[in-house]
Design a protein around this motif. Structure first.
Motif, mmCIF file in Angstrom:
data_model
loop_
_atom_site.group_PDB
_atom_site.id
_atom_site.type_symbol
_atom_site.label_atom_id
_atom_site.label_comp_id
_atom_site.label_asym_id
_atom_site.label_seq_id
_atom_site.Cartn_x
_atom_site.Cartn_y
_atom_site.Cartn_z
ATOM 1 N N ASN A 39 0.728 -1.012 0.104
ATOM 2 C CA ASN A 39 0.135 0.067 0.078
ATOM 3 C C ASN A 39 0.974 1.144 0.102
ATOM 4 O O ASN A 39 2.158 1.174 0.302
ATOM 5 C CB ASN A 39 -0.734 -0.049 1.197
ATOM 6 C CG ASN A 39 -1.870 1.173 1.177
ATOM 7 O OD1 ASN A 39 -3.095 1.040 0.807
ATOM 8 N ND2 ASN A 39 -1.583 2.140 2.079
ATOM 9 N N PRO A 42 0.406 9.306 0.844
ATOM 10 C CA PRO A 42 0.988 10.495 1.240
ATOM 11 C C PRO A 42 0.531 11.107 2.553
ATOM 12 O O PRO A 42 -0.578 11.155 2.872
ATOM 13 C CB PRO A 42 0.896 11.553 0.061
ATOM 14 C CG PRO A 42 -0.411 11.142 -0.495
ATOM 15 C CD PRO A 42 -0.696 9.538 -0.287
ATOM 16 N N SER A 44 1.414 14.690 4.733
ATOM 17 C CA SER A 44 2.305 15.754 5.070
ATOM 18 C C SER A 44 2.195 16.200 6.673
ATOM 19 O O SER A 44 3.109 17.198 7.018
ATOM 20 C CB SER A 44 1.649 17.028 4.074
ATOM 21 O OG SER A 44 0.563 17.464 4.728
ATOM 22 N N PHE A 45 1.817 15.584 7.256
ATOM 23 C CA PHE A 45 1.952 15.756 8.565
ATOM 24 C C PHE A 45 3.150 15.020 9.024
ATOM 25 O O PHE A 45 2.819 13.734 9.575
ATOM 26 C CB PHE A 45 0.808 15.542 9.721
ATOM 27 C CG PHE A 45 -0.317 16.476 9.616
ATOM 28 C CD1 PHE A 45 -0.340 17.532 9.292
ATOM 29 C CD2 PHE A 45 -1.603 16.066 10.122
ATOM 30 C CE1 PHE A 45 -1.446 18.556 8.916
ATOM 31 C CE2 PHE A 45 -2.771 16.839 10.210
ATOM 32 C CZ PHE A 45 -2.774 18.125 9.523
ATOM 33 N N SER A 59 1.842 11.532 10.856
ATOM 34 C CA SER A 59 0.492 11.571 11.584
ATOM 35 C C SER A 59 -0.689 11.085 10.744
ATOM 36 O O SER A 59 -0.713 11.967 9.646
ATOM 37 C CB SER A 59 0.201 12.928 12.440
ATOM 38 O OG SER A 59 -0.801 12.853 13.003
ATOM 39 N N GLY A 61 -4.873 10.494 10.244
ATOM 40 C CA GLY A 61 -6.085 10.769 10.981
ATOM 41 C C GLY A 61 -6.860 9.533 10.222
ATOM 42 O O GLY A 61 -6.499 8.758 9.594
ATOM 43 N N ARG A 63 -10.271 7.709 8.881
ATOM 44 C CA ARG A 63 -11.348 7.935 7.678
ATOM 45 C C ARG A 63 -12.425 7.472 8.052
ATOM 46 O O ARG A 63 -12.552 6.069 8.554
ATOM 47 C CB ARG A 63 -10.601 7.241 6.628
ATOM 48 C CG ARG A 63 -11.424 7.673 5.251
ATOM 49 C CD ARG A 63 -11.147 6.724 4.075
ATOM 50 N NE ARG A 63 -9.789 6.950 3.481
ATOM 51 C CZ ARG A 63 -9.038 5.932 3.598
ATOM 52 N NH1 ARG A 63 -9.276 4.906 3.837
ATOM 53 N NH2 ARG A 63 -7.789 6.155 2.881
ATOM 54 N N LYS A 68 -6.857 4.329 8.763
ATOM 55 C CA LYS A 68 -6.657 4.302 7.363
ATOM 56 C C LYS A 68 -5.571 2.860 7.315
ATOM 57 O O LYS A 68 -4.960 2.586 8.081
ATOM 58 C CB LYS A 68 -5.696 5.330 6.818
ATOM 59 C CG LYS A 68 -6.655 6.739 6.749
ATOM 60 C CD LYS A 68 -5.926 7.814 6.511
ATOM 61 C CE LYS A 68 -6.925 9.274 6.368
ATOM 62 N NZ LYS A 68 -6.429 10.453 6.070
ATOM 63 N N ASP A 69 -5.423 2.743 5.781
ATOM 64 C CA ASP A 69 -4.893 1.305 5.474
ATOM 65 C C ASP A 69 -3.217 1.321 5.926
ATOM 66 O O ASP A 69 -2.873 0.323 6.432
ATOM 67 C CB ASP A 69 -4.727 1.101 3.934
ATOM 68 C CG ASP A 69 -6.210 0.946 3.348
ATOM 69 O OD1 ASP A 69 -7.203 0.672 4.242
ATOM 70 O OD2 ASP A 69 -6.318 1.074 2.255
ATOM 71 N N THR A 70 -2.769 2.377 5.938
ATOM 72 C CA THR A 70 -1.378 2.641 6.314
ATOM 73 C C THR A 70 -1.323 2.349 7.888
ATOM 74 O O THR A 70 -0.279 1.408 8.204
ATOM 75 C CB THR A 70 -0.854 4.147 6.179
ATOM 76 O OG1 THR A 70 -0.840 4.591 4.923
ATOM 77 C CG2 THR A 70 0.553 4.241 6.805
ATOM 78 N N ALA A 97 -3.191 9.105 -2.989
ATOM 79 C CA ALA A 97 -4.038 9.638 -2.147
ATOM 80 C C ALA A 97 -5.519 9.444 -2.285
ATOM 81 O O ALA A 97 -6.325 9.755 -1.495
ATOM 82 C CB ALA A 97 -3.789 11.082 -1.940
HETATM 83 C C1 LIG Z 1 -0.252 15.756 -0.207
HETATM 84 C C2 LIG Z 1 -1.142 14.988 0.701
HETATM 85 C C3 LIG Z 1 -0.839 15.102 1.980
HETATM 86 C C4 LIG Z 1 -1.605 14.329 2.837
HETATM 87 N N1 LIG Z 1 -1.312 14.198 4.340
HETATM 88 C C5 LIG Z 1 -1.998 13.381 5.156
HETATM 89 C C6 LIG Z 1 -1.602 13.513 6.548
HETATM 90 O O1 LIG Z 1 -0.707 14.121 7.004
HETATM 91 N N2 LIG Z 1 -2.425 12.733 7.338
HETATM 92 C C7 LIG Z 1 -3.521 12.206 6.939
HETATM 93 O O2 LIG Z 1 -4.209 11.447 7.486
HETATM 94 N N3 LIG Z 1 -3.827 11.797 5.732
HETATM 95 C C8 LIG Z 1 -3.429 12.717 4.684
HETATM 96 N N4 LIG Z 1 -3.422 12.856 3.334
HETATM 97 C C9 LIG Z 1 -4.389 11.968 2.700
HETATM 98 C C10 LIG Z 1 -4.148 10.534 2.584
HETATM 99 O O3 LIG Z 1 -3.192 10.307 1.934
HETATM 100 C C11 LIG Z 1 -5.252 9.761 2.340
HETATM 101 O O4 LIG Z 1 -6.361 9.600 3.153
HETATM 102 C C12 LIG Z 1 -5.096 8.120 1.831
HETATM 103 O O5 LIG Z 1 -6.127 7.706 0.858
HETATM 104 C C13 LIG Z 1 -4.737 7.423 2.969
HETATM 105 O O6 LIG Z 1 -4.344 6.067 2.303
HETATM 106 P P1 LIG Z 1 -4.488 4.596 3.122
HETATM 107 O O7 LIG Z 1 -5.846 4.493 3.292
HETATM 108 O O8 LIG Z 1 -3.982 3.700 2.007
HETATM 109 O O9 LIG Z 1 -3.498 4.682 4.064
HETATM 110 C C14 LIG Z 1 -2.837 13.486 2.423
HETATM 111 C C15 LIG Z 1 -2.925 13.689 1.075
HETATM 112 C C16 LIG Z 1 -1.876 14.212 0.430
HETATM 113 C C17 LIG Z 1 -2.498 14.517 -1.416
#
Ligand SMILES: Cc1cc2nc3c(=O)[nH]c(=O)nc-3n(C[C@H](O)[C@H](O)[C@H](O)COP(=O)(O)O)c2cc1C
Length: 208
Positions: A39, A42, A44-45, A59, A61, A63, A68-70, A97
């Protein structure tokens, strides 16, 4: 002055204040490994935490009230790879994303090439100028939303040629990272740089 009492502001508005205020933020493109395969997403926190050992954090959050999957993957396989998002891979990063359902391989959808890592199980992204293989140190859950702050130890560094020299100096210009600003699509580059050496105590203001 504009003054805002955080306790009087919704989390959505506090989010807007935070992402608009703390800028630019580096972007970690994180690969993890779960039961359904690799998986990528991205965050940015994100920042460096320290250097003995090399440590970083990002960091995540929830969903719709679910991890989240990560985070789910890191709980299963406590390792991950952090890639610095450069101008060259920003569009592919953006595909990662997208809120694909659990089990969708964002790496494939984005058109990234994956390579095996050296010391961790999650794969790394060939196109990323920097890949930092990490072992999980701690996940700290904080806040009401909540956020999962993931701390990792960097156990292996990968750089494309021409980025790091034999004295371990890294050429940030060669990485050409993009930073996250606020809003739906705000980003920046580091094309306007300057140098400001540290002031030795003997020539600091007030020194005799
Ligand atoms: C540039 C960028 C920065 C992001 N930063 C964050 C972040 O810091 N924390 C967060 O929870 N989601 C962040 N997101 C949203 C996640 O990348 C997004 O929810 C993603 O689908 C999570 O994937 P996962 O479910 O595979 O973990 C960001 C998205 C983008 C495009």
């Amino acid at each position: 002055m504009t003054e805002i009492d955080a306790s009087q502001v919704s989390w959505q508005d506090q989010y807007k204040l935070m992402v608009g205020t703390v800028t630019p933020r580096p972007i970690a493109l994180v690969t993890t490994l779960g039961a359904d395969g690799p998986n990528a997403a991205p965050f940015s926190f994100f920042n460096a935490v320290g250097s003995d050992p090399a440590m970083l954090m990002f960091s995540v959050g929830d969903r719709s009230g679910k991890a989240k999957d990560t985070v789910r993957n890191i709980r299963e396989t406590p390792e991950f790879v952090v890639h610095i998002v450069s101008d060259a891979i920003k569009d592919k990063m953006n595909v990662c994303a997208v809120d694909y359902p659990f089990g969708v391989n964002e790496l494939e959808r984005a058109g990234f090439t994956i390579l095996p890592s050296r010391k961790v199980k999650p794969p790394r992204i060939a196109e990323a100028p920097v890949a930092l293989e990490c072992k999980l140190m701690q996940i700290v859950e904080m806040g009401r939303k909540p956020y999962h702050v993931v701390f990792g130890e960097v156990v292996y560094f990968h750089y494309h040629d021409g980025i790091v020299n034999d004295r371990f100096h890294v050429d940030a210009g060669a990485i050409n990272p993009v930073g996250r600003l606020a809003g739906k699509g705000g980003y920046c580059r580091i094309t306007d740089r300057f140098e400001m050496p540290r002031i030795p105590l003997e020539s600091a203001p007030g020194a005799k």
